[in-house]
Write a protein that holds these residues in place. Structure first.
Motif, PDB file in Angstrom:
ATOM      1  N   THR A   1       0.850  -1.188   0.000  1.00 43.51           N
ATOM      2  CA  THR A   1       0.000   0.000   0.000  1.00 43.51           C
ATOM      3  C   THR A   1       0.889   1.241   0.000  1.00 43.51           C
ATOM      4  OG1 THR A   1      -1.627  -1.224   1.257  1.00 43.51           O
ATOM      5  CG2 THR A   1      -1.887   1.162   1.191  1.00 43.51           C
ATOM      6  N   VAL A   2       0.778   2.039  -1.058  1.00 46.23           N
ATOM      7  CA  VAL A   2       1.636   3.219  -1.134  1.00 46.23           C
ATOM      8  C   VAL A   2       0.873   4.506  -0.830  1.00 46.23           C
ATOM      9  CG1 VAL A   2       3.391   2.312  -2.682  1.00 46.23           C
ATOM     10  CG2 VAL A   2       1.308   3.286  -3.633  1.00 46.23           C
ATOM     11  N   TRP A   3      -0.428   4.411  -0.859  1.00 39.30           N
ATOM     12  CA  TRP A   3      -1.224   5.607  -0.579  1.00 39.30           C
ATOM     13  C   TRP A   3      -2.557   5.171   0.018  1.00 39.30           C
ATOM     14  CZ3 TRP A   3      -5.937   7.804  -1.674  1.00 39.30           C
ATOM     15  CH2 TRP A   3      -6.057   9.176  -1.449  1.00 39.30           C
ATOM     16  N   SER A   4      -3.011   5.860   1.032  1.00 33.56           N
ATOM     17  CA  SER A   4      -4.377   5.614   1.494  1.00 33.56           C
ATOM     18  C   SER A   4      -5.047   6.937   1.837  1.00 33.56           C
ATOM     19  CB  SER A   4      -4.433   4.669   2.687  1.00 33.56           C
ATOM     20  OG  SER A   4      -3.205   4.550   3.295  1.00 33.56           O
ATOM     21  N   GLY A   5      -6.334   6.912   1.723  1.00 32.01           N
ATOM     22  CA  GLY A   5      -7.099   8.123   2.004  1.00 32.01           C
ATOM     23  C   GLY A   5      -8.525   7.756   2.321  1.00 32.01           C
ATOM     24  N   TRP A   6      -9.258   8.675   2.924  1.00 30.76           N
ATOM     25  CA  TRP A   6     -10.664   8.417   3.217  1.00 30.76           C
ATOM     26  C   TRP A   6     -11.460   9.692   3.115  1.00 30.76           C
ATOM     27  CZ3 TRP A   6     -10.979  11.578   7.355  1.00 30.76           C
ATOM     28  CH2 TRP A   6      -9.876  11.678   8.196  1.00 30.76           C
ATOM     29  N   LEU A   7     -12.742   9.519   2.856  1.00 28.92           N
ATOM     30  CA  LEU A   7     -13.687  10.626   2.817  1.00 28.92           C
ATOM     31  C   LEU A   7     -14.701  10.337   3.911  1.00 28.92           C
ATOM     32  CD1 LEU A   7     -14.111  10.549  -1.004  1.00 28.92           C
ATOM     33  CD2 LEU A   7     -13.528  12.642   0.205  1.00 28.92           C
ATOM     34  N   SER A   8     -14.938  11.324   4.764  1.00 27.27           N
ATOM     35  CA  SER A   8     -15.761  11.001   5.918  1.00 27.27           C
ATOM     36  C   SER A   8     -16.685  12.145   6.321  1.00 27.27           C
ATOM     37  CB  SER A   8     -14.846  10.635   7.085  1.00 27.27           C
ATOM     38  OG  SER A   8     -15.610  10.252   8.179  1.00 27.27           O
ATOM     39  N   CYS A   9     -17.705  11.783   7.079  1.00 25.55           N
ATOM     40  CA  CYS A   9     -18.624  12.767   7.638  1.00 25.55           C
ATOM     41  C   CYS A   9     -19.164  12.179   8.938  1.00 25.55           C
ATOM     42  CB  CYS A   9     -19.762  13.057   6.656  1.00 25.55           C
ATOM     43  SG  CYS A   9     -20.994  14.198   7.302  1.00 25.55           S
ATOM     44  N   ILE A  10     -18.715  12.680  10.067  1.00 29.09           N
ATOM     45  CA  ILE A  10     -19.165  12.153  11.352  1.00 29.09           C
ATOM     46  C   ILE A  10     -19.914  13.251  12.087  1.00 29.09           C
ATOM     47  CG2 ILE A  10     -18.456  10.956  13.467  1.00 29.09           C
ATOM     48  CD1 ILE A  10     -17.437   9.515  11.037  1.00 29.09           C
ATOM     49  N   ASN A  11     -21.103  12.960  12.506  1.00 33.33           N
ATOM     50  CA  ASN A  11     -21.944  13.950  13.184  1.00 33.33           C
ATOM     51  C   ASN A  11     -22.075  15.233  12.374  1.00 33.33           C
ATOM     52  OD1 ASN A  11     -22.896  12.719  15.551  1.00 33.33           O
ATOM     53  ND2 ASN A  11     -20.846  12.874  16.462  1.00 33.33           N
ATOM     54  N   GLY A  12     -22.313  15.061  11.066  1.00 37.25           N
ATOM     55  CA  GLY A  12     -22.461  16.228  10.207  1.00 37.25           C
ATOM     56  C   GLY A  12     -23.681  17.045  10.599  1.00 37.25           C
ATOM     57  N   ASN A  13     -23.624  18.317  10.274  1.00 44.47           N
ATOM     58  CA  ASN A  13     -24.732  19.207  10.600  1.00 44.47           C
ATOM     59  C   ASN A  13     -25.993  18.730   9.888  1.00 44.47           C
ATOM     60  OD1 ASN A  13     -26.565  21.403  10.316  1.00 44.47           O
ATOM     61  ND2 ASN A  13     -24.911  22.780  10.918  1.00 44.47           N
ATOM     62  N   PRO A  14     -27.008  18.249  10.653  1.00 47.84           N
ATOM     63  CA  PRO A  14     -28.180  17.639  10.005  1.00 47.84           C
ATOM     64  C   PRO A  14     -28.936  18.623   9.113  1.00 47.84           C
ATOM     65  CG  PRO A  14     -28.515  17.850  12.374  1.00 47.84           C
ATOM     66  CD  PRO A  14     -27.094  18.214  12.109  1.00 47.84           C
ATOM     67  N   GLU A  15     -29.014  19.873   9.540  1.00 51.46           N
ATOM     68  CA  GLU A  15     -29.746  20.852   8.737  1.00 51.46           C
ATOM     69  C   GLU A  15     -29.115  20.996   7.365  1.00 51.46           C
ATOM     70  OE1 GLU A  15     -30.760  24.779  10.419  1.00 51.46           O
ATOM     71  OE2 GLU A  15     -30.493  23.755  12.338  1.00 51.46           O
TER      72      GLU A  15
ATOM     73  N   LYS B   1     -30.903  16.279  -4.013  1.00 54.77           N
ATOM     74  CA  LYS B   1     -30.920  14.822  -3.948  1.00 54.77           C
ATOM     75  C   LYS B   1     -29.627  14.151  -4.437  1.00 54.77           C
ATOM     76  CE  LYS B   1     -33.787  12.351  -6.575  1.00 54.77           C
ATOM     77  NZ  LYS B   1     -33.186  11.407  -7.368  1.00 54.77           N
ATOM     78  N   ASP B   2     -29.028  14.701  -5.491  1.00 51.36           N
ATOM     79  CA  ASP B   2     -27.898  14.018  -6.107  1.00 51.36           C
ATOM     80  C   ASP B   2     -26.557  14.237  -5.413  1.00 51.36           C
ATOM     81  OD1 ASP B   2     -28.941  12.434  -8.033  1.00 51.36           O
ATOM     82  OD2 ASP B   2     -29.062  14.029  -9.525  1.00 51.36           O
ATOM     83  N   PHE B   3     -26.572  14.991  -4.341  1.00 48.31           N
ATOM     84  CA  PHE B   3     -25.301  15.299  -3.685  1.00 48.31           C
ATOM     85  C   PHE B   3     -25.062  14.438  -2.447  1.00 48.31           C
ATOM     86  CE2 PHE B   3     -25.827  19.151  -6.160  1.00 48.31           C
ATOM     87  CZ  PHE B   3     -24.527  19.391  -6.592  1.00 48.31           C
ATOM     88  N   THR B   4     -23.823  14.003  -2.275  1.00 51.20           N
ATOM     89  CA  THR B   4     -23.421  13.299  -1.057  1.00 51.20           C
ATOM     90  C   THR B   4     -22.374  14.148  -0.371  1.00 51.20           C
ATOM     91  OG1 THR B   4     -23.690  11.255  -2.282  1.00 51.20           O
ATOM     92  CG2 THR B   4     -22.570  11.103  -0.156  1.00 51.20           C
ATOM     93  N   CYS B   5     -22.570  14.401   0.912  1.00 48.54           N
ATOM     94  CA  CYS B   5     -21.625  15.260   1.591  1.00 48.54           C
ATOM     95  C   CYS B   5     -20.657  14.444   2.444  1.00 48.54           C
ATOM     96  CB  CYS B   5     -22.362  16.279   2.447  1.00 48.54           C
ATOM     97  SG  CYS B   5     -21.245  17.517   3.081  1.00 48.54           S
ATOM     98  N   LEU B   6     -19.411  14.394   1.996  1.00 49.60           N
ATOM     99  CA  LEU B   6     -18.337  13.764   2.783  1.00 49.60           C
ATOM    100  C   LEU B   6     -17.220  14.803   2.893  1.00 49.60           C
ATOM    101  CD1 LEU B   6     -18.355  10.275   1.045  1.00 49.60           C
ATOM    102  CD2 LEU B   6     -18.757  10.634   3.465  1.00 49.60           C
ATOM    103  N   PRO B   7     -17.376  15.759   3.799  1.00 53.15           N
ATOM    104  CA  PRO B   7     -16.541  16.966   3.729  1.00 53.15           C
ATOM    105  C   PRO B   7     -15.103  16.794   4.211  1.00 53.15           C
ATOM    106  CG  PRO B   7     -17.959  17.088   5.626  1.00 53.15           C
ATOM    107  CD  PRO B   7     -18.312  15.809   4.931  1.00 53.15           C
TER     108      PRO B   7
END
Lengths: 389, 359
Positions: B165-179, B186-192
């Motif tokens: 493994t030479v590179w790793s990364g992640w996209l995450s959203c934990i306890n994101g602002n529900p509002e 609809k077509d958007f996913t928020c993983l900020p």
């Protein structure tokens, strides 16, 4: 290998006419291992190849890795263990790995041993002392004649006293151009082989009460300190609480080889300015305050070039006092913390802090103690404020 | 320059005035965020999120039951380089396999420019895998975390050697602002929150692929002064349950040459100070921590420092905070050393990322 291994001293002589002397010694030095090798062969001992044993190879490899490529040629020249022909055969433009292979072959050809490689290390370290951590020690209570100890006598005394204390140690002493005596020591564990890989370096300026040591293990510390005390004709030695990577900086700080601070140099309370441009009261006030800060900063650190000390550490074990925090102020236990200041030139930074106002003036005694006492490690407790302020 | 310096110097030493300075800097950081929003001419009506002035004390969680140990081992104890990401357009968690194929073809194409590359063909130099890192999401609104790994065979390795493994990364959203999450089309996913580790070149390749595929934007996520102060206080608060060993803070003061100050406080003394500044003295686990408490904690630490050295730390920048639980640097580097506080730290970082997203 368990016997006393005190190698002959050697001196580096930069003047060209002395080169011959050095070459003579090369010849004689390379003759000795030659003999021993044939003896080894007769005895049927199986040495891998040539006389470069593993520690020598390892030391050489590590050294070539350490020395920057552009300095390698000059350093090898100063070393003088390889003749001009051999040096010219080396290709310095290739990778260090390949160069190491070539060097190994040449060293084997010249029958050089680990001792010779150690010389190379010493040449490099002497010229580039800022790569290791140096600790300063202070010699106390000089005996009669302490000021008269000169190089030959010091050498004699040092070796003599060392021999009485430890057997398995190899020492090289030489005088560097700037009047410093450099000592390289490799220690052996009991009857095992000498470890040339972790050598101790000692730098002492004759007739000064300071010694700078690098790479000293706690086990050998009392031994070395005792030998140093005796051979410089002093009675005691103590940790000067000053350490750093820049040997020149800690030396200058202790030997005061920088512009001294004389309080009389800053005698003037500011003379009254011309009152006719009177409306700029604030500006005047600020200019006065700023001049005052500059003066205070100068009083603490001087105005000249300062030794490039890189860090200072304070271990604070003092009571937490804050008028707004009753709970903590009432506690009897000290608040334990460690503060480390670092910069490329710490004293310069602190002076700038004081003159620009980041640090209050007059400069806190803890900070001005660094140049005043020549220390950069302090333990601060409430009980003995005299020790630290 | 000289004038501004003088203003710092003439500041009296009393802690009241330093508090004023802190407040101002805090307010500035929030204001600058709103500045971005208003410059884009968007109504901040639907985006009420702002930096919290009060947050819950981090609870230790036994996350090992939820997250697989391999994933956990990957996340903790490594330093991640953080970025913020705007919402991804038409991202589907169900299509990760096909994304991985496209990404590995993209990397191969970029690495050997000019040669044709078949999507899904045998890439012998780089192999990309994308997967869902399950168990991290805290609420139903949080999209699942996505893990991306690039594996490669060393240049002169044999064919049967395992990939590294030479590179790793992640996209995450934990306890994101529900509002905010609800207000997204609809077509958007928020993983900020985007964390990466490995070769810099691969990072920019992966980012540019994500950018062009999901029409998103990446920006550096600096962990600002306020967040670092929060972390110092939150980590100290954790000392009640798990040993933080020490609280180490690093400042840089604008002297010439720059002066670095590392201030390491014994953990139990730091906790004692923290307890003394808490308003709710009854060490209530559920009690919220207020920004005022964080501020007076830091003030206590800096005034103790001032008393000894006469140096005003608030004249410089706090740029690193570390304890045995983790370390955070102002340049967007974060290391989480204890899995028990993984979720709480990631929530805080998600919040920082949300603040950075231009809305």
């Amino acid at each position: 290998m368990g016997s006393v291994l005190l190698s002959s001293d050697w001196l580096i002589r930069p003047r060209p006419e002395r080169r011959f002397v050095l070459k003579f010694s090369v010849a004689s030095a390379s003759a000795k291992p030659n003999k021993s090798r044939s003896l080894v062969d007769v005895l049927g001992l199986n040495l891998p190849s040539g006389n470069m044993d593993d520690p020598a190879k390892f030391l050489l490899r590590r050294l070539v890795r350490r020395i920057p490529a552009q300095m390698l040629k000059a350093t090898l020249e100063k070393w003088g263990r390889l003749n001009a022909e051999q040096r010219e055969s080396l290709n310095f433009s290739q990778s260090k790995w390949a160069l190491t292979q070539e060097l190994e072959a040449l060293c084997e050809e010249s029958r050089l041993t680990v001792k010779h490689i150690a010389e190379l290390e010493m040449i490099y370290i002497t010229e580039n002392p800022n790569q290791m951590m140096w600790h300063a020690f202070q010699l106390l209570d000089p005996e009669d004649g302490a000021l008269a100890v000169e190089l030959m006598q010091f050498k004699e005394l040092f070796k003599c006293h060392l021999r009485e204390l430890v057997r398995n140690v190899s020492v090289k002493i030489k005088k560097h151009t700037d009047e410093a005596v450099w000592i390289r020591m490799s220690w052996g564990e009991g009857f095992s082989r000498l470890s040339h890989l972790n050598a101790t370096y000692v730098v002492h300026y004759l007739q000064t009460p300071y010694v700078f040591v690098s790479g000293l293990s706690p086990k050998n510390k009392p031994l070395l300190l005792q030998v140093l005390t005796l051979s410089t004709k002093h009675e005691r030695i103590k940790d000067a609480n000053l350490s750093g990577r820049k040997l020149t900086a800690i030396r200058d700080l202790l030997l005061r080889q920088y512009e001294h601070v004389f309080p009389t140099k800053y005698p003037s309370p500011l003379t009254e300015r011309n009152q006719s441009v009177s409306n700029l009261h604030t500006e005047k006030e600020q200019a006065e305050a700023s001049a005052k800060r500059h003066q205070m900063a100068g009083q603490a650190f001087g105005n000249g070039v300062l030794p490039a000390l890189q860090s200072a550490v304070y271990k604070l074990e003092t009571k937490f006092k804050d008028p707004t925090n009753q709970t903590m102020t009432e506690q009897d236990e000290p608040f334990r913390c460690v503060v480390k200041f670092s910069s490329t030139n710490l004293l310069e930074s602190l002076r700038h802090c004081a003159s620009s106002g980041i640090a209050s003036t007059p400069v806190a005694p803890l900070l001005s103690s660094i140049p005043l006492k020549g220390r950069n490690y302090f333990v601060i407790t409430d009980k003995s404020p005299s020790a630290n302020s | 320059m000289e004038k501004s310096r003088t203003s710092v110097t003439s500041t009296p030493i009393s802690s009241v005035s330093t508090r004023r300075i802190r407040r101002r800097s805090f307010r500035q950081s929030t204001r600058s965020h709103f500045g971005v929003a208003s410059r884009l001419g968007l109504t901040p009506g639907q985006t009420t999120h702002r930096f919290n002035t009060s947050r819950k004390a981090p609870k230790p969680q036994n996350i090992t039951e939820k997250v697989s140990p391999e994933h956990l081992a990957l996340l903790v104890k490594t330093e991640w380089h953080l970025c913020y990401v705007t919402p991804l357009y038409r991202f589907r968690h169900t299509q990760l396999k096909s994304y991985a194929r496209q990404l590995s073809a993209f990397i191969a194409a970029e690495k050997q420019q000019g040669l044709g590359v078949e999507v899904g063909g045998l890439q012998d130099t780089f192999k990309v895998s994308m997967s869902v890192l399950q168990g991290l999401a805290e609420t139903n609104d949080d999209p699942e975390t996505v893990l991306i790994q690039v594996q490669s065979r060393p240049a002169f390795a044999r064919q049967d050697e395992p990939l590294k493994t030479v590179w790793s990364g992640w996209l995450s959203c934990i306890n994101g602002n529900p509002e905010y999450l609800h207000s997204l089309p609809k077509d958007f996913t928020c993983l900020p929150l985007f964390g990466s580790r490995g070769l810099e070149g691969l990072s920019s390749l992966v980012k540019s692929w994500l950018r062009s595929t999901f029409d998103c934007f990446f920006g550096p996520l600096d962990i600002n002064q306020t967040t670092l102060r929060w972390l110092a206080a939150l980590w100290t608060n954790c000392h009640m349950e798990s040993n933080i060993q020490h609280l180490k803070m690093q400042w840089t003061l604008p002297a010439a040459p720059p002066l670095h100050v590392a201030y390491t406080v014994n953990s139990s003394d730091a906790l004692a100070l923290w307890r003394s500044v808490r308003k709710s003295r009854a060490a209530d686990q559920e009690a919220c921590i207020e920004i005022e408490e964080v501020t007076s904690f830091m003030e206590g630490l800096t005034s103790h420092f001032y008393r000894h050295f006469g140096v005003d730390l608030s004249a410089g920048d706090l740029n690193q905070v570390s304890t045995a639980l983790g370390s955070a640097k102002v340049k967007g580097r974060m290391k989480i050393s204890s899995s028990r506080y993984l979720i709480s730290t990631l929530s805080l970082l998600t919040e920082c990322a949300f603040l950075k997203i231009p809305i």
